[in-house]
Design a protein around this motif. Structure first.
Motif, PDB file in Angstrom:
ATOM      1  N   UNK A   1      -0.713   6.687  12.904  1.00 43.40           N
ATOM      2  CA  UNK A   1       0.174   7.127  11.843  1.00 43.40           C
ATOM      3  C   UNK A   1       1.132   5.999  11.483  1.00 43.40           C
ATOM      4  N   UNK A   2       1.551   5.972  10.228  1.00 40.07           N
ATOM      5  CA  UNK A   2       2.371   4.871   9.751  1.00 40.07           C
ATOM      6  C   UNK A   2       3.819   5.298   9.547  1.00 40.07           C
ATOM      7  N   UNK A   3       4.730   4.348   9.618  1.00 34.43           N
ATOM      8  CA  UNK A   3       6.139   4.630   9.434  1.00 34.43           C
ATOM      9  C   UNK A   3       6.480   4.742   7.955  1.00 34.43           C
ATOM     10  N   UNK A   4       7.536   5.463   7.664  1.00 39.79           N
ATOM     11  CA  UNK A   4       7.928   5.708   6.275  1.00 39.79           C
ATOM     12  C   UNK A   4       9.006   4.716   5.837  1.00 39.79           C
ATOM     13  N   UNK A   5       8.929   4.318   4.567  1.00 43.82           N
ATOM     14  CA  UNK A   5       9.975   3.524   3.949  1.00 43.82           C
ATOM     15  C   UNK A   5      10.148   4.028   2.521  1.00 43.82           C
ATOM     16  N   UNK A   6      11.209   3.574   1.873  1.00 42.57           N
ATOM     17  CA  UNK A   6      11.419   3.926   0.479  1.00 42.57           C
ATOM     18  C   UNK A   6      10.690   2.934  -0.405  1.00 42.57           C
ATOM     19  N   UNK A   7      10.101   3.438  -1.489  1.00 46.82           N
ATOM     20  CA  UNK A   7       9.428   2.570  -2.445  1.00 46.82           C
ATOM     21  C   UNK A   7      10.458   1.863  -3.307  1.00 46.82           C
ATOM     22  N   UNK A   8      10.359   0.542  -3.441  1.00 45.18           N
ATOM     23  CA  UNK A   8      11.283  -0.163  -4.316  1.00 45.18           C
ATOM     24  C   UNK A   8      11.228   0.393  -5.739  1.00 45.18           C
TER      25      UNK A   8
ATOM     26  N   UNK B   1      -3.168  -1.444   2.227  1.00 44.15           N
ATOM     27  CA  UNK B   1      -2.287  -1.746   3.358  1.00 44.15           C
ATOM     28  C   UNK B   1      -0.870  -2.010   2.867  1.00 44.15           C
ATOM     29  N   UNK B   2      -0.730  -2.696   1.737  1.00 42.38           N
ATOM     30  CA  UNK B   2       0.597  -3.048   1.225  1.00 42.38           C
ATOM     31  C   UNK B   2       1.418  -1.831   0.833  1.00 42.38           C
ATOM     32  N   UNK B   3       0.760  -0.724   0.533  1.00 40.22           N
ATOM     33  CA  UNK B   3       1.451   0.497   0.119  1.00 40.22           C
ATOM     34  C   UNK B   3       1.628   1.494   1.264  1.00 40.22           C
ATOM     35  N   UNK B   4       0.803   1.371   2.286  1.00 42.89           N
ATOM     36  CA  UNK B   4       0.778   2.393   3.328  1.00 42.89           C
ATOM     37  C   UNK B   4       2.124   2.561   4.021  1.00 42.89           C
ATOM     38  N   UNK B   5       2.798   1.450   4.315  1.00 39.27           N
ATOM     39  CA  UNK B   5       4.067   1.521   5.035  1.00 39.27           C
ATOM     40  C   UNK B   5       5.186   2.113   4.193  1.00 39.27           C
TER      41      UNK B   5
ATOM     42  N   UNK C   1      -6.170   1.509  -9.571  1.00 37.46           N
ATOM     43  CA  UNK C   1      -5.006   0.776  -9.102  1.00 37.46           C
ATOM     44  C   UNK C   1      -4.442   1.410  -7.827  1.00 37.46           C
ATOM     45  N   UNK C   2      -4.380   0.612  -6.751  1.00 32.36           N
ATOM     46  CA  UNK C   2      -3.941   1.132  -5.467  1.00 32.36           C
ATOM     47  C   UNK C   2      -2.497   1.591  -5.455  1.00 32.36           C
ATOM     48  N   UNK C   3      -1.627   0.876  -6.170  1.00 36.95           N
ATOM     49  CA  UNK C   3      -0.224   1.279  -6.234  1.00 36.95           C
ATOM     50  C   UNK C   3      -0.092   2.634  -6.924  1.00 36.95           C
ATOM     51  N   UNK C   4      -0.886   2.842  -7.963  1.00 39.66           N
ATOM     52  CA  UNK C   4      -0.840   4.118  -8.671  1.00 39.66           C
ATOM     53  C   UNK C   4      -1.362   5.258  -7.802  1.00 39.66           C
ATOM     54  N   UNK C   5      -2.398   4.985  -6.999  1.00 42.03           N
ATOM     55  CA  UNK C   5      -2.898   6.045  -6.109  1.00 42.03           C
ATOM     56  C   UNK C   5      -1.837   6.435  -5.084  1.00 42.03           C
ATOM     57  N   UNK C   6      -1.172   5.441  -4.518  1.00 43.12           N
ATOM     58  CA  UNK C   6      -0.113   5.731  -3.552  1.00 43.12           C
ATOM     59  C   UNK C   6       1.017   6.511  -4.206  1.00 43.12           C
ATOM     60  N   UNK C   7       1.375   6.146  -5.434  1.00 40.82           N
ATOM     61  CA  UNK C   7       2.437   6.847  -6.150  1.00 40.82           C
ATOM     62  C   UNK C   7       2.056   8.290  -6.440  1.00 40.82           C
ATOM     63  N   UNK C   8       0.756   8.548  -6.685  1.00 41.47           N
ATOM     64  CA  UNK C   8       0.295   9.911  -6.942  1.00 41.47           C
ATOM     65  C   UNK C   8       0.491  10.798  -5.719  1.00 41.47           C
ATOM     66  N   UNK C   9       0.288  10.234  -4.545  1.00 41.93           N
ATOM     67  CA  UNK C   9       0.530  10.997  -3.314  1.00 41.93           C
ATOM     68  C   UNK C   9       2.025  11.228  -3.127  1.00 41.93           C
ATOM     69  N   UNK C  10       2.818  10.194  -3.363  1.00 45.06           N
ATOM     70  CA  UNK C  10       4.261  10.277  -3.149  1.00 45.06           C
ATOM     71  C   UNK C  10       4.906  11.281  -4.096  1.00 45.06           C
TER      72      UNK C  10
END
Length: 495
Positions: A3-10, A246-250, A225-234
């Motif tokens: 499992x990965x740690x959480x951070x805020x998206x810039x 990987x760049x978005x997972x954390x 776009x990987x950033x967009x997929x991560x944003x869709x989950x968020x």
């Protein structure tokens, strides 16, 4: 699984992702008339061939549980019943008994003739599905059975028939030159609509022969776009998200992330036919110089598994069968000049190459790098233009069995033999593995073949990749499949 740690998206990244997402999921219904919630899926790659099951698009049909095959694979890679309930071999012929009470999504019955039609279409396609490359296969229906005959005796026929590229579809799918899977599968979800390369919709099929799907349907959006997929989950716009970078997972909530070991190995192939690495002592020197854990930590941020062999944790039986290897003692490079090739298509590989350059130079080699797009470098790699080549390679291909990969990459007659390896002991071990019946005996033969390859130092496995999947907080029962054949199943739902 980690499992990965959480951070805020810039803020800048979030704004960019929001622009990319605008309209992607707009208008998608969350709740069906019966009160259940439809599952919203963000997938990485759009269809490349109109979702034809004869291509890699077949894996999408499988991951949506709409198209099915005669057999499927268990965790060990052994064939288990699906549309066929039993099978037996007699020489070159396999006879499969079909499951009773199965209907296609258009209401027609699953018959032996329907199976013959689907498999014959695949066997005579040009090009053939990858799983049938080099396989001469004929199919004949008889009553409630089909017989599959190959030109030579093949112990892997059931595993081959598990490939999503050999899905069984209704007659309506084959009305033209292309294969149209809409409304033609047998799974718990019926494909109802495909909007080109942007989206697809599926509804629960209440006539399914197995367990009724818990969700009323699936709404798929293709988001390259990987950033967009991560944003869709968020943002909550997607329930299940494929392949988060990987760049978005954390940057995501750790409870929404699962890392799944993949049957993919990043390997340094050393050219054994000419140049520096014809010397086994210098191959051993290169192997000894490589610090794979440092690559996993530095390049992959710890989100990969250090290799203990060519086969990784996605094949859980492999490590327990290994025994210690006898290795050649390293020689002294003495400034020997080598060129390492790799490609840009997988984002981490150029950085892996730079790290290897530093490690090998520290050991006494003089190292030059050549990095291009894969389409522009593959032919040179296969022709032996480089002293070494870094490749991210799938190890079980389509059958769930690694023997084909090992033969392709390391047999003297292998079609993908980047190392140009021609070793009688390796060939003998590979032939034995290919001829051994499936099960424990074949697994042991495969590991013996792996050991024979590793003993030559023609290939230095470095790490095994993971894929990062996102599941929203309300998602229950999503599959985390190393083979990428399953994603939404009959048990998947959004609470």
């Amino acid at each position: 699984m980690r499992r990965l740690t959480a951070r805020l998206l810039p803020v800048t990244a979030l704004a960019s992702a929001s622009v990319l997402l605008t309209g992607c999921f707009a208008g998608t219904p969350q709740s069906a008339a019966d009160g259940g919630k439809r599952i919203r899926v963000a997938m990485m790659n759009p269809p490349r061939s109109g979702l034809s099951p004869l291509t890699d698009d077949a894996f999408k049909l499988s991951r949506w549980s709409t198209a099915e095959t005669l057999v499927t694979l268990d965790a060990e890679g052994d064939a288990v019943p699906a549309l066929a309930t039993a099978w037996q071999q007699q020489g070159k012929t396999w006879t499969f008994t079909l499951r009773d009470g199965v209907t296609f999504h258009d209401g027609t019955e699953l018959t032996a003739q329907a199976v013959e039609r689907s498999l014959t279409r695949a066997a005579t396609a040009s090009p053939k599905p990858r799983i049938l490359d080099g396989v001469d296969l004929t199919v004949k229906a008889s009553g409630n059975t089909v017989t599959v005959t190959t030109a030579t005796e093949d112990p892997l026929v059931p595993q081959r028939l598990s490939s999503p590229q050999l899905s069984i579809l209704a007659a309506r799918a084959y009305r033209g030159k292309t294969v149209d899977p809409v409304g033609a599968g047998t799974g718990p979800f019926r494909l109802t609509k495909v909007n080109g390369t942007s989206s697809a919709s599926l509804d629960r099929y209440d006539g399914y022969w197995g367990k009724k799907a818990k969700a009323p349907g699936i709404d798929v959006t293709f988001v390259p776009d990987g950033t967009a997929r991560a944003a869709a989950l968020r943002s909550g716009e997607a329930d299940i998200v494929e392949a988060i970078p990987v760049s978005q997972a954390a940057l995501l909530d750790q409870d929404l992330i699962t890392e799944v070991p993949m049957p993919r190995t990043n390997t340094l192939y050393l050219h054994t036919e000419k140049g520096v690495f014809t010397d086994p002592k210098l191959r051993a020197a290169a192997r000894a110089a490589i610090d794979a854990p440092a690559i996993v930590k530095g390049v992959y941020e710890g989100r990969a598994d250090t290799a203990r062999g060519l086969l990784g944790p996605a094949l859980p039986w492999a490590n327990g069968l290994r025994t210690p290897l006898k290795r050649t003692a390293p020689g002294k490079p003495g400034g020997a000049a080598i060129t390492i090739g790799t490609f840009t298509d997988r984002a981490e590989l150029p950085e892996v190459a730079q790290t290897l350059q530093q490690q090998l130079q520290k050991a006494g080699f003089t190292v030059k790098l050549e990095v291009r797009e894969y389409a522009n470098i593959e032919s040179d790699a296969l022709s032996g233009a480089f002293d070494a080549f870094i490749l991210s390679r799938a190890t079980i291909l389509d059958s769930g069995d690694p023997a084909a990969y090992l033969y392709s990459d390391f047999a003297s007659q292998g079609s993908f033999n980047i190392s140009q390896l021609a070793d009688p002991a390796v060939d003998k071990a590979l032939d034995k593995a290919a001829a051994t019946p499936t099960g424990d005996a074949r697994r042991k033969a495969v590991i013996a073949a792996e050991a024979a390859v590793l003993a030559t130092d023609a290939a230095v496995p470095m790490l095994h990749e993971r894929v990062i999947q996102g599941d929203a907080a309300g998602v229950v029962g999503a599959a985390h499949d190393p083979r990428e054949r399953l994603l939404v199943t009959a048990d998947t739902q959004v609470k």
